[in-house]
Design an enzyme around this catalytic site. Structure first.
Site, PDB file in Angstrom:
ATOM      1  CG  ASN A 218      -1.944   1.066   1.183  1.00  0.00           C
ATOM      2  OD1 ASN A 218      -2.262   1.560   0.104  1.00  0.00           O
ATOM      3  ND2 ASN A 218      -2.474   1.434   2.331  1.00  0.00           N
TER       4      ASN A 218
ATOM      5  CG  ASP B  41       6.497   1.662   2.726  1.00  0.00           C
ATOM      6  OD1 ASP B  41       6.546   1.486   3.958  1.00  0.00           O
ATOM      7  OD2 ASP B  41       5.419   1.770   2.103  1.00  0.00           O
TER       8      ASP B  41
END
Lengths: 178, 311, 425
Positions: free
Chosen positions: C279, C306
């Site tokens: 995401n 991330d």
């Protein structure tokens, strides 16, 4: 490797054999009353139609013909090969209380006949089942024998017997391939 | 020619010949259900587990009958009685079921892709009885069998599919199967229920107006609308849906004369399908149900075949 | 221990340097930078011939999962993975258990990193208490304890009013906000990018508009409050256009992207590959092209991974229940070097985005090889070929979509404060 082919029955020979079988069927069953023919797909079906035509010529009455596909009754499903396409089973009459003449082109191990008898029994209980084959090549693996035989042909396991049909599904020749 | 797949997860990726084989076999298996003894010994000794994580009486029953007519032993495990409610993962459930030594697992699951997941982890065959909004291959096959029986071929047929395409696994299986077999598919439904790029899945045209989709079609397939699943954001009311996307005797006239009306069931009468149409001459809905058993027998038969021997 | 890094191509955009130089490190700081630097006795020599020497790389967006989720990763394994990937510093997001929304958690992270970590760890605190999006966290305290920014990463601040106040308040405390820009109502139950692939797979889609709309809101709120703002993990063409326009208007907005957003498309999801679930989701070819263009034109300031470790049990499940995120620390440099290979970025521009800019954005005294600077140095072998192997990853988790993939280029040696913390065999 060149294949060797020997003609076992020519066109006229096949005709004579079928005519003889037709007479034997009539003799054994004393006519065509309650008689039905069931051919094993695909060669047996063609021969059953031939026999039906001959029986009509001789007796003047139609003998119904059914067809049975034995794929689903085979005993050699091991899950190791793709399953064979399933052919059509079509028995357009009530099997109950009939005398069934099962028709196949070549009688070999007997396993096909066992499967065909099981298939017929699942459709109903006939009074009896008789077996007519054009060729009996021996090597039985089950206690099965034919009631009507066109020609007995001693073979080795490696040989192949092929019944050839023309475009109209009429038998033309029986050959032995080595 | 044989069917060389261990599993049937979807119709996507099956060749024309393979679909043909599945349909031909189904056609020839119909005879069995017409006999007194509705059984052949083919899958004697095989165990078929029906593993249903979503309620479905129709599909489950149809698979169960199919397995029984082939003489397989069947076990039904449904979500309400299984341990999934206790938080067991699909992987653990699958492992436990494998300990029962099944030959075929027929599964329905709410998650798209659950069958890919399962098939990679079990050695037995997996048949998809519906996964999320992905595929429902047995329904696709029985739809095609029903069409083929009437029209003789699927080549060149025009099939309109109307309803919630986004959430429909039936629509996807029909699209994959039909377009592989040479039919063209027209889709219609509210834009809120039309997924992006669907026209790229094959010979597919998207119509906003249902009438455009039906016009001149050989087959009109209506999908079940489920307000409880689709929520309130996709539609104002069923009443309005029915007015714009319901099939009634009037708009059915736009299709080819004698066009066939189909529905995967269960029908919402008066919503997507008026009773006049559902019960009318053109409806093939009961034929679909009848063909379901034969198609599922064909699927069970062919997946149990296995690989070609390497010579 | 003193170090002499000899004969490498030194690229330090902070000083405009790109030439073959030697670097002498003494007592943990850069002592000298020049040609033919003489090493005093008892200096360890690092032969960097054929290699590239840069300021230590900084990953400004990782999840170390410590405290609370140590079964996925902890500060030790996470910093080891960072070192193996060539990173000398990481900024770790606050979505731990408990959430890093108070100085106790911040202090724990800093203390543990100092004691057991092998690279610098800069904590990012939460914007709101518990990252619940209801009440502001004590940003002053967090900053004092050592947080370099605040973020509710993993979820957006849903209320626009609260986001406005957060920007205003953070500005007063002199701490920057990192936004996870996502409109949750548009995401709904989506599990992958909404498009042709989601249609084919029958998976619920997340429209690009969910990121674009949220990015637009953040950008306008930042302009309205005249506050600095950093947008995390940008993945769409539209969001990049919004940020580019904001920058052109003179807005104080910066942003980052992750290597998977320029290396993969939603095609990677086919087969219901849960290691391609993250995401924001993997997008389309168009978006990948837009990300590359934005890297080239400077719209994207930084590349951050991330890095989101998850246990096998959280990924080895049906696609829709699999957790979002992939590990990235150990593949980031190789994937980013590919941008140089493709001509998207020059090597100095890449070093800017992986070292200098992150330091600038976070306001930390790193990202340079100036004499006197802390000796955080990455030595890169641009030619080495290797294959991503789950067994060999230093991270506790192996959830990478690049497993089995051949890579080119990697860190040869990672130096933190003058100590060699990683050396490639």
């Amino acid at each position: 490797m060149a294949e060797e082919k020997t003609t076992i029955l020519d066109g006229a020979g096949v005709k004579r054999a079928l005519t003889r079988i037709a007479h034997e069927i009539l003799e054994r069953n004393k006519g065509v009353e309650d008689l039905v023919l069931v051919g094993i797909r695909t060669g047996g079906v063609h021969l059953a139609r031939e026999l039906s035509a001959r029986l009509e010529e001789i007796e003047g009455a139609k003998v119904p013909v059914g067809e049975v596909d034995i794929t689903l009754y085979r005993d050699d499903f091991k899950g190791q090969a793709p399953h064979l396409p399933v052919g059509k089973t079509d028995i357009p009459f009530v099997i109950e209380k009939t005398k069934v003449v099962l028709v196949d082109d070549v009688l070999f191990t007997g396993r096909t006949i066992r499967a065909a008898m099981d298939a017929i029994m699942d459709h109903g209980r006939p009074d009896c089942i008789q077996l007519a084959v054009l060729i009996d090549r021996g090597h039985r693996e089950l206690p099965i024998r034919a009631d009507f035989v066109g020609r007995n042909v001693p073979t080795s396991m490696k040989e192949k017997i092929v019944v050839l049909f023309d475009a109209d599904s009429r038998p033309t020749e029986v050959v032995l391939e080595k | 020619m044989g069917f060389k797949h261990k599993d049937i997860i979807g119709l996507q990726g099956l060749s024309r010949e393979e679909i043909q084989l599945l349909l031909d076999t189904a056609e020839n298996m119909k005879e069995i259900s017409g006999r007194d003894i509705k059984k052949v010994p083919t899958l004697r000794g095989k165990t078929v587990v029906n593993l249903f994580f979503e309620a479905s009486t129709r599909t489950r029953t149809s698979f169960e009958i199919a397995a029984k007519r082939l003489s397989a032993d069947t076990i039904n495990i449904s979500a309400s009685t299984s341990s999934v409610t206790k938080g067991e993962t699909l992987s653990d459930t699958a492992r436990n079921i494998l300990a029962m030594k099944p030959d075929i697992i027929v599964m329905r699951h709410a998650a798209s892709g659950a069958h890919h997941y399962l098939a990679q982890r079990v050695s037995c065959s997996v048949i998809n009885a519906g996964d999320g909004a992905h595929e429902h291959p047995s329904q696709g096959l029985l739809d095609m069998l029903t069409m083929r029986q009437k029209f003789g071929t699927l080549d060149g047929l025009t099939v309109a599919i109307v309803g919630d395409i986004t959430h429909s696994r039936v629509a996807r299986s029909d699209i994959f199967g039909l377009t592989t077999m040479g039919a063209s598919v027209r889709l219609a439904g509210p834009p809120t229920m039309m997924p992006p790029g669907i026209e790229r899945l094959g010979n597919v045209t998207v119509c906003t107006d249902m009438r455009e989709a039906i016009k001149g079609a050989d087959v009109v397939m209506m999908l079940r609308i489920q307000l409880e699943r689709q929520g309130k954001t996709l539609l104002p009311t069923l009443r309005e849906y029915s007015r714009y996307y319901g099939l009634n005797p009037e708009n059915l006239k736009l299709a080819k004369p004698g066009a066939m009306v189909m529905h995967p069931g269960p029908i919402n009468r008066g919503v997507e399908l008026s009773s006049y149409v559902a019960d009318g001459d053109q409806s093939a809905i009961l034929t679909q149900v009848e063909n379901g058993v034969a198609v599922r027998m064909s699927m069970l038969y062919h997946v149990s075949g296995g690989e070609l021997p390497t010579e | 221990m003193n170090l002499l890094i000899k004969g490498g191509r030194v690229i330090d955009p902070s000083q405009g340097i790109d030439e073959a130089l030697d670097i002498l490190v003494e007592n943990g700081v850069v002592k000298a930078l020049g040609k033919g630097v003489k090493a005093p006795a008892q200096t360890e020599i690092v032969d960097a011939t054929g290699l590239i020497v840069t300021p230590g790389l900084i990953d400004m967006h990782v999840h170390l999962r410590d405290p609370g989720l140590e079964y996925k990763e902890d500060i030790v394994s996470g910093t080891r993975a960072a070192a193996a990937g060539g990173f000398t510093s990481v900024a770790c997001m606050p979505n731990t258990r408990p959430v890093n929304d108070n100085k106790a958690v911040t202090s724990y992270i800093i203390a543990k990193a100092k004691a057991e970590g092998v690279v610098n760890v800069f904590p990012v605190g939460a914007i709101t208490q518990g990252s619940k999006g209801e009440a502001l966290a004590e940003m002053g305290d967090l900053k004092e304890a050592g947080c370099v920014a605040v973020s509710d990463d993993g979820r957006p601040v849903t209320s626009s009013e609260l986001m406005r106040r957060a920007l205003e308040y953070a500005k007063g405390m002199g701490i920057m906000i990192i936004s996870h820009a996502e409109d949750l109502s548009l995401v709904g139950e989506g599990v992958m990018n909404e498009g042709f692939v989601s249609t084919e797979l029958g998976l619920k889609g997340i429209p690009w508009a969910a990121e674009d709309a949220a990015t637009a809101r953040e950008v306008y709120l930042a302009e309205f409050t005249d506050s600095p703002l950093h947008i995390a993990h940008v993945s769409t063409k539209g969001a990049l256009r919004i940020i580019r326009n904001a920058k052109a208007r003179g807005g104080k907005v910066t942003c980052e992207t992750a290597p998977h957003y320029f290396s993969l498309t939603d095609d990677a999801v086919r087969g219901y590959n849960t290691n391609a679930k993250m995401n924001p989701p993997l997008r389309t070819v168009d978006d990948v092209a837009a990300v590359k263009a934005a890297l080239a034109d400077g719209t994207i300031d930084a590349i951050a991974t991330d890095h989101a470790p998850h246990h096998l049990d959280e990924k080895d499940v049906e696609f829709n229940v699999a957790l979002n995120g992939i590990v990235g620390l150990e593949t980031s440099l190789s994937l980013s070097l590919q941008l140089v290979e493709e001509g998207v970025l020059t090597l100095p521009a890449l070093v800017e985005k992986m070292a200098c800019n992150p330091a600038k954005i976070l306001g930390i005294d790193r990202g340079t090889l100036r004499e006197g600077a802390v000796a955080d140095i990455t030595v890169i072998d641009p030619a080495v070929e290797w294959t991503v192997d789950a067994e060999k990853l230093a991270s506790k988790s192996k959830n990478s979509p690049f497993l089995g993939q051949k890579m080119k280029g990697a860190a040869a040696c990672t130096i933190v404060g003058g100590n060699v913390v990683f050396k490639r065999n």
